[in-house]
Scaffold this active site. Structure first.
Site, PDB file in Angstrom:
ATOM      1  N   LYS A  95       0.809  -1.228   0.000  1.00  0.00           N
ATOM      2  CA  LYS A  95       0.000   0.000   0.000  1.00  0.00           C
ATOM      3  C   LYS A  95       0.838   1.273   0.000  1.00  0.00           C
ATOM      4  CE  LYS A  95      -4.118  -2.030   0.385  1.00  0.00           C
ATOM      5  NZ  LYS A  95      -5.199  -1.879  -0.593  1.00  0.00           N
ATOM      6  N   GLU A 117      -9.469   6.133   3.558  1.00  0.00           N
ATOM      7  CA  GLU A 117     -10.273   5.067   4.140  1.00  0.00           C
ATOM      8  C   GLU A 117      -9.340   3.887   4.349  1.00  0.00           C
ATOM      9  OE1 GLU A 117      -9.766   5.317   0.964  1.00  0.00           O
ATOM     10  OE2 GLU A 117      -9.331   3.223   0.488  1.00  0.00           O
ATOM     11  N   SER A 383       1.683  -9.737  -0.969  1.00  0.00           N
ATOM     12  CA  SER A 383       1.348  -8.316  -0.841  1.00  0.00           C
ATOM     13  C   SER A 383       1.582  -7.722   0.541  1.00  0.00           C
ATOM     14  CB  SER A 383      -0.109  -8.087  -1.258  1.00  0.00           C
ATOM     15  OG  SER A 383      -0.982  -8.820  -0.418  1.00  0.00           O
TER      16      SER A 383
HETATM   17  C1  LIG Z   1      -1.588  -7.004   2.484  1.00  0.00           C
HETATM   18  C2  LIG Z   1      -2.766  -6.638   1.672  1.00  0.00           C
HETATM   19  N1  LIG Z   1      -2.981  -7.261   0.510  1.00  0.00           N
HETATM   20  C3  LIG Z   1      -4.051  -6.971  -0.258  1.00  0.00           C
HETATM   21  C4  LIG Z   1      -4.988  -6.039   0.129  1.00  0.00           C
HETATM   22  C5  LIG Z   1      -6.192  -5.816  -0.734  1.00  0.00           C
HETATM   23  O1  LIG Z   1      -6.160  -4.627  -1.467  1.00  0.00           O
HETATM   24  P1  LIG Z   1      -5.838  -4.612  -3.012  1.00  0.00           P
HETATM   25  O2  LIG Z   1      -6.738  -5.587  -3.663  1.00  0.00           O
HETATM   26  O3  LIG Z   1      -6.104  -3.208  -3.421  1.00  0.00           O
HETATM   27  O4  LIG Z   1      -4.408  -4.974  -3.184  1.00  0.00           O
HETATM   28  C6  LIG Z   1      -4.808  -5.348   1.343  1.00  0.00           C
HETATM   29  C7  LIG Z   1      -5.786  -4.327   1.762  1.00  0.00           C
HETATM   30  O5  LIG Z   1      -5.831  -3.845   2.821  1.00  0.00           O
HETATM   31  C8  LIG Z   1      -3.663  -5.658   2.125  1.00  0.00           C
HETATM   32  O6  LIG Z   1      -3.457  -5.036   3.297  1.00  0.00           O
END
Ligand SMILES: Cc1ncc(COP(=O)(O)O)c(C=O)c1O
Lengths: 414, 297
Positions: A95, A117, A383
């Protein structure tokens, strides 16, 4: 030079095929127009880009590693599995790539107050972090249910100097936090910049957020070519709003690579308690754009469910809807239980505790790996890290003695 | 008061008549959420509002995620949805009103329920039921132009909004795209009553700009008007005024005091609806409020 690009979305009006657009109150139109102009100039401004990349290097800790998951690879006995380590970013998730980019834009536009948010709290923490770094006022909207299940992140945001405003309307989760952030934005357009946390919202947000996350895919491409001398065969990422997924996918859209986005099925796609927007939804307008949406026959938005706060959202970014309908990307869904099993598996096999969001991508390996060959390459977007989820993880495994491979107990009974 | 020769662009005859050139008093448009506080009340309220001075009814179609609305209308919307309000029900309500009244009725709501119903089907059915126009706050000029065309083809108007931060150039474009009237949102922000001197000062400057740039349509001003004095002050130089949140709040307060609606905290409906018996006097009190809005006595 790179090959000729054929993928060319969105249109100048912010449409990815039929999806996207700017479905917002008139008050926001001048702000979005200004933002479109500023983004366009910034993308051509070498000084801006240099500062963004310097922050990514010195502050975020990029490039993040591409790690071969040796034991997972052995476990499945098929394709080689690589992890793009966004969990190693400062603050623990991808993020922050976007938060850094957007706050630089906010500063260029002379805004002094930042709002955001957050669901899992990762975007809130990333935003609070860059606000601290740039000395800007920061207000984070968060559903009360999410404040409960991501308490650690609430404390982190407060420590970073942000004001966290609990949202008690509707589902008390990400959807309602987003409504409340938009209401604040409409009211304080003059001095306030809204840093949206995913590839959702009105144009140019989906395109802008993609721009600030494409570094994930750009690095991955370079790293896999260095390591393996060729492109991967499969890319895998979890999809909430879809920012980590688009970040990884975007630079590969014109390449012969199989791409899979994994949504949260919650209790199951047909359980009525799900966040599998693309599997169960239909096109609709929420939070400023037209995209797949979980809704009832009357067009009221349905409450999503996922054990993962970051995926607990009834919408999805418009570009994903386009990539879904065009068939370029496959979207699949895994349940809460499958994701939690993956949390446990990845932790114990790789020494990496993934975020529950991230674990949804890992969980799909169960389906994917038997379809692959040993000479193939799979890249998963790792992620985020799971520290923020420890409370949920502990409770989940405490309640389920029959669960697969519970995490090691560390209780010290007196 | 502005004198319009003729609003040939207005498709609805009822709306057009409302803004007839020889009119000297400000037009009063009242917003209420359909099906709030209960399904049974809406017809009474609409007819009562008309009898007590309303010139136009803006009938709110509830949506689960009203992101341009403050707590008052959020609460009314949630209650209405729980009461079972659907688009079909709203169109039936309009048909019912039409048996008694020819007051212009404008449907106001977010785009998604309309899209789900089917935009073409919605527009056809609305025209058939006796609807005069639409206000769709999340459909700004430039998006889905086919909706506007279809509304006009069916003899109705799509009323577009201008805001204080709308540029002169865009105001003129919105004026060209709008018909029926132009809705002038007097403050940036969500719906809801507002306080203060500062507001009225900036409203004056906004009205200057509106008068300069909006020439093709009648101009109605709204957002934050809560009483007769407010209304007269802000509508002096335009064609009329719109009252929404202050009226919905009055509906809630009077109905509740009468034991007719549920208690609310922070704009949140309490879990289950408790029907208590009501004397019906609350409507009389509400109609007095409406009369006062218009006539000040
Ligand atoms: C570690 C992590 N992966 C994925 C997401 C999902 O968001 P996005 O689909 O925008 O990557 C989040 C959202 O808070 C997150 O914290």
């Amino acid at each position: 030079m790179t090959a000729v690009q054929t993928y060319n979305q969105p249109t100048a009006n912010g449409y990815f095929g039929q999806f996207g657009g700017r479905f917002v109150p008139e008050t926001l139109i001048p702000v979005l127009d200004e933002l479109i102009g500023e983004l366009e100039r910034a993308q051509q401004d070498e000084q801006f880009l240099a500062e963004y990349h310097r922050l990514l290097t010195d502050y975020v800790g990029r490039p993040t590693k591409l790690t071969l998951a040796e034991r997972l690879t052995e476990h499945y006995g098929r394709a080689k599995i690589y992890l793009k380590r966004e969990d190693l970013c400062h603050t623990g998730a991808h993020k922050i790539n976007n938060a850094v980019g957007q706050i630089l834009l906010a500063r260029r536009m002379g805004k002094t107050r930042i709002i955001a948010e957050t669901g899992a709290g990762q975007h809130g923490v990333a935003t609070a972090t860059v606000c601290a770094r740039f000395g800007m006022e920061c207000v984070i909207y968060m559903g009360e249910e999410d404040m409960e299940r991501q308490r650690l992140n609430v404390d982190r945001m407060r420590l970073l100097g942000a004001e966290v405003r609990g949202v008690s309307s509707g589902s008390k989760t990400l959807k309602d936090a987003t409504n409340e952030a938009i209401r604040d934005w409409v009211t304080n357009v003059e001095n306030t910049f809204y840093i949206i946390g995913s590839v959702v919202g009105p144009h140019p947000y989906p395109m802008m957020t993609r721009f600030f996350h494409r570094v994930i895919g750009d690095e991955t491409k370079r790293q896999i070519l260095e390591r393996e001398g060729r492109l991967p065969d499969v890319l895998l990422a979890c999809v909430g709003g879809g920012s980590n997924a688009i970040g990884l996918f975007y630079p590969f859209l014109d390449d012969p690579v199989r791409i899979i986005g994994v949504e949260a099925a919650g209790f199951g796609v047909d359980s009525g308690k799900t966040a599998a927007t693309m599997t169960k939804g239909s096109p609709g307008v929420l939070h400023g754009s037209l995209s797949y949406l979980l809704q009832d026959d009357g067009g009221q938005v349905e409450l999503a469910h996922s054990i993962s706060a970051g995926l607990d959202y009834p919408g999805v970014g418009p570009e994903h809807s386009y990539l879904h309908d065009s068939g370029r990307v496959e979207y699949r869904a895994v349940t809460d239980d499958e994701a939690m099993t993956a949390v446990s598996l990845v932790s114990s096999m790789e020494g990496i505790i993934p975020a529950i969001e991230t674990a949804h991508a890992f969980a799909f390996l169960e389906t994917l790996m038997p379809q692959t060959d040993p000479d193939e390459l799979v890249v998963i977007n790792c992620s985020g890290r799971g520290d923020k989820d420890m409370q949920t993880i502990s409770e989940y495994f405490r309640d389920r003695v029959d669960a697969v491979a519970p995490p090691a107990q560390t209780t010290n009974k007196a | 008061m502005n004198i319009h020769s003729e609003h040939s662009r207005t498709r609805s005859a009822r709306l057009s008549a409302c803004f007839r050139p020889d009119r000297s008093d400000p037009v009063m448009s009242l917003f209420l959420t359909a099906g709030f506080p209960t399904l049974e009340d809406s017809l009474d309220l609409i007819l009562g509002f008309e009898q007590n001075g309303a010139d136009i009814i803006e009938l709110g179609m509830p949506f689960s995620d009203p992101l341009a609305d403050g707590p008052t209308i959020q609460f009314a919307s949630q209650t209405a949805i729980r009461n079972g309000v659907t688009i079909s029900w709203i169109l039936d309500l309009v048909r019912e009103v039409r048996k008694h009244s020819s007051i212009p009725i404008v449907l106001m709501g977010y785009l998604n329920p309309l899209l789900r119903y089917g935009a073409d089907r919605m527009i056809r059915d609305a025209a058939d039921a006796g609807v005069d126009g639409f206000i769709l706050p999340d459909l700004p000029v430039g998006e889905m132009p086919s909706i506007r065309e279809s509304i006009r083809e069916h003899g109705m108007d799509l009323i577009q909004l201008v805001a204080p931060n709308t540029s002169a150039e865009r105001m003129r474009e919105i004026d060209r795209q709008s018909s029926g009237f132009v809705y002038c949102v007097s403050v940036t922000g969500v719906t809801g009553a507002r306080e203060g001197e500062e507001v009225s000062k900036s409203v004056d400057r906004f009205i200057d700009r509106v008068i300069e740039n909006v020439a093709l349509n009648p101009k109605m001003i709204g957002f934050g008007i809560k009483n007769h004095e407010n209304a007269m002050q802000v509508s002096k130089r335009v064609d009329g005024f719109i009252v929404g949140s202050a009226l919905v709040e009055q509906i809630r307060a009077t109905a509740m005091a009468d034991g007719h609606a549920n208690h609310a905290e922070n704009g949140q409906p309490v879990a289950d609806s408790v029907e208590t018996k009501s004397s019906g006097d609350w409507k009389e009190e509400l109609f007095r409020f409406v009369r006062h809005l218009k006539f000040g006595d």
